[in-house]
Write an enzyme that holds these catalytic residues in place. Structure first.
Site, PDB file in Angstrom:
ATOM      1  N   LYS A  98       0.821  -1.221   0.000  1.00 39.30           N
ATOM      2  CA  LYS A  98       0.000   0.000   0.000  1.00 39.30           C
ATOM      3  C   LYS A  98       0.853   1.268   0.000  1.00 39.30           C
ATOM      4  O   LYS A  98       0.473   2.293  -0.562  1.00 39.30           O
ATOM      5  CB  LYS A  98      -0.934   0.000   1.213  1.00 39.30           C
ATOM      6  CG  LYS A  98      -1.967  -1.119   1.193  1.00 39.30           C
ATOM      7  CD  LYS A  98      -3.076  -0.841   0.203  1.00 39.30           C
ATOM      8  CE  LYS A  98      -4.012  -2.013   0.059  1.00 39.30           C
ATOM      9  NZ  LYS A  98      -5.011  -1.842  -0.977  1.00 39.30           N
ATOM     10  N   GLU A 120      -9.865   5.914   2.827  1.00 39.60           N
ATOM     11  CA  GLU A 120     -10.682   4.819   3.353  1.00 39.60           C
ATOM     12  C   GLU A 120      -9.770   3.611   3.513  1.00 39.60           C
ATOM     13  O   GLU A 120      -8.740   3.521   2.845  1.00 39.60           O
ATOM     14  CB  GLU A 120     -11.822   4.542   2.378  1.00 39.60           C
ATOM     15  CG  GLU A 120     -11.544   3.582   1.250  1.00 39.60           C
ATOM     16  CD  GLU A 120     -10.317   3.839   0.394  1.00 39.60           C
ATOM     17  OE1 GLU A 120      -9.624   2.849   0.127  1.00 39.60           O
ATOM     18  OE2 GLU A 120     -10.042   4.977  -0.004  1.00 39.60           O
ATOM     19  N   SER A 389       1.866  -9.650  -0.821  1.00 37.92           N
ATOM     20  CA  SER A 389       1.523  -8.219  -0.772  1.00 37.92           C
ATOM     21  C   SER A 389       1.731  -7.594   0.593  1.00 37.92           C
ATOM     22  O   SER A 389       1.951  -6.389   0.702  1.00 37.92           O
ATOM     23  CB  SER A 389       0.075  -8.029  -1.212  1.00 37.92           C
ATOM     24  OG  SER A 389      -0.785  -8.846  -0.444  1.00 37.92           O
TER      25      SER A 389
HETATM   26  C1  LIG Z   1      -1.677  -6.959   2.551  1.00 30.57           C
HETATM   27  C2  LIG Z   1      -2.791  -6.644   1.595  1.00 30.57           C
HETATM   28  N1  LIG Z   1      -2.840  -7.298   0.422  1.00 30.57           N
HETATM   29  C3  LIG Z   1      -3.815  -7.065  -0.472  1.00 30.57           C
HETATM   30  C4  LIG Z   1      -4.819  -6.144  -0.208  1.00 30.57           C
HETATM   31  C5  LIG Z   1      -5.897  -5.970  -1.244  1.00 30.57           C
HETATM   32  O1  LIG Z   1      -5.819  -4.768  -1.907  1.00 30.57           O
HETATM   33  P1  LIG Z   1      -5.419  -4.690  -3.432  1.00 30.57           P
HETATM   34  O2  LIG Z   1      -6.253  -5.686  -4.157  1.00 30.57           O
HETATM   35  O3  LIG Z   1      -5.711  -3.288  -3.796  1.00 30.57           O
HETATM   36  O4  LIG Z   1      -3.967  -5.024  -3.542  1.00 30.57           O
HETATM   37  C6  LIG Z   1      -4.815  -5.423   0.994  1.00 30.57           C
HETATM   38  C7  LIG Z   1      -5.843  -4.421   1.285  1.00 30.57           C
HETATM   39  O5  LIG Z   1      -5.940  -3.855   2.318  1.00 30.57           O
HETATM   40  C8  LIG Z   1      -3.763  -5.687   1.926  1.00 30.57           C
HETATM   41  O6  LIG Z   1      -3.688  -5.043   3.097  1.00 30.57           O
END
Ligand SMILES: Cc1ncc(COP(=O)(O)O)c(C=O)c1O
Length: 418
Positions: A98, A120, A389
């Site tokens: 993020k 948000e 992620s």
């Molecule tokens: C660690 C993590 N991975 C994935 C996501 C999903 O978001 P996005 O699909 O925008 O990557 C989030 C959302 O809060 C997250 O905190």
């Protein structure tokens, strides 16, 4: 130095902001001017090589970039198929991808001369990243969060407050991300003169999907170069979880032009795609095209356009819509979508933690589910890449409960009794 990419997607004449049939900017009249101002500021920044250099420099010195790619030797041996590699977005400052988007938008806000940001958040990672950026760049900050998500993600709420953000609990609707987005849009309509809305994913009205993908493309650009350097070839498949779709769009952006690389997005299967309790919009074909929250995409909704409730063990994937660029890439057959159930996610998490000593966030564990399922069907000549992620720290309460950890439960009881 990772090169600046100015043109990820070209728009058809007269269709700015549209990716096939998806995208656009469906906002109240009052916000049109603000979006036009944002588009102009982003275009200006995007065409200025110094801006991208400044962005990369901040990410290198503040957020540990480039994040490494880790080879999972133990899982590879256990599963006996493709070699498994992981892109380590969990090692970013604040614990997830993020921050890539947020620092980029922060630099843009500074360029635009605004003094306040709002955001948000679902899982809280985007809220923590935004509050961190605001502290660093000296901006006032308000974070909207569904009441249910606040309860699920208390550690992140704690840090947002320590970082000086005002965290507002949203009690409308299902008290999750979509309600927080609506609250944020309401605030923005009243405060746009001095406030920027730091949208946390690749959804919302144009230019957000494009802008967030632009900043998150740093993941894919790095990953492509790293895979070539480490393995001498491109990966056969790239896996990423998909909430709104920002980590997926980011890593996929590095491989979009490589026809040999299959891109796989993994959505929240919750209690099962055949039940009403999931957040799989594209996998399983449960979503349908519609307009909500400022953009046209695929949403979980009924025929009258009423949004369904969603359900996932991972707060960050618990969302009714999906980024319009991803919906378009799905329609084109460029990205394959799968869903992972909560039960599969907990199993995959346990395996990855025990075998590799990695601590993926619940969201990221979705990508592992599909990757680990498919790896045995490929050969050792193939490499696959999973985007981790974020890290699991924020999920300690949920994971401990899902794993039924008795010692943790005892610890909580004792703490509460003190
Ligand atoms: C660690 C993590 N991975 C994935 C996501 C999903 O978001 P996005 O699909 O925008 O990557 C989030 C959302 O809060 C997250 O905190």
């Amino acid at each position: 130095m990772i090169a600046m990419s100015t043109e990820l997607f070209q728009f058809a004449p007269g269709r700015e902001g549209y990716y096939g049939e998806f995208g656009g900017a469906f906002v109240p009249e009052i916000l049109h001017e603000t979006l036009a101002e944002l588009r102009a500021a982003f275009d200006d920044a995007r065409n200025d090589p110094a801006f991208w250099r400044e962005y990369v420099d901040v990410m290198v010195t503040y957020s540990c970039r480039p994040t490494p790619v880790t080879y999972c030797e133990n899982l590879t041996r256990l599963l006996g198929g493709a070699r498994i590699y992981v892109k380590r977005e969990d090692l970013n400052h604040t614990g997830a991808h993020k921050v890539n988007n947020v620092m980029g938008q922060g630099l843009l806000v500074r360029r635009m001369g605004k003094r306040r940001v709002i955001a948000e958040t679902g899982a809280g990672q985007h809220g923590v990243a935004t509050a961190t950026m605001a502290a660093r760049l000296g901006l006032a900050c308000t974070i909207y969060m569904g009441e249910d998500d606040i309860a699920r993600q208390r550690p992140n709420v704690f840090w947002m407050e320590q970082l000086g953000a005002d965290v507002v609990a949203v009690t409308d609707g299902t008290r999750t991300l979509k309600d927080a987005i609506n609250a944020c849009l309401r605030d923005w309509a009243e405060s746009m003169a001095d406030t920027h809305y730091v949208l946390g994913t690749v959804c919302g009205p144009h230019p957000f999907p494009r802008m967030v993908t632009y900043f998150q493309s740093i993941i894919g650009q790095e990953a492509r170069a790293q895979m070539l350097r480490i393995t001498g070839a491109l990966p056969r498949r790239v896996y990423a979880c998909v909430g709104g779709g920002s980590n997926a769009s980011g890593i996929f952006a590095g491989f979009l032009d490589d026809a040999s690389v299959e891109l796989v997005g993994v959505e929240a299967g919750g209690k099962g795609v055949d039940t009403e309790q999931h957040a799989a919009r594209l996998a399983g074909g449960r979503g349908c095209p519609g307009v909500a929250q400022g953009y046209k995409s695929v949403f979980l909704q009924n025929h009258e356009g009423l949004m369904h409730d969603t359900c996932s063990v991972a707060a960050g994937l618990d969302y009714i819509g999906v980024g319009p660029i991803l919906a378009h890439l799905h329609a084109q057959g460029r990205v394959r979508f799968e869903a992972a159930t909560d039960a599969e996610v907990v199993e995959a998490l346990r395996l990855v933690i025990r075998r590799e000593g990695l601590l993926p966030a619940l969201e990221s564990a979705h990508a592992f589910v599909t990757a680990l399922k498919e790896a045995p069907h490929l050969s050792g000549a193939d490499a696959i890449l999973v985007n981790q992620s974020g890290r699991a720290d924020k999920d300690i309460f949920t994971v401990a409960e899902a794993l039924g950890d008795e010692r943790w439960k005892r610890f909580l009881r004792e703490k509460a009794a003190r």
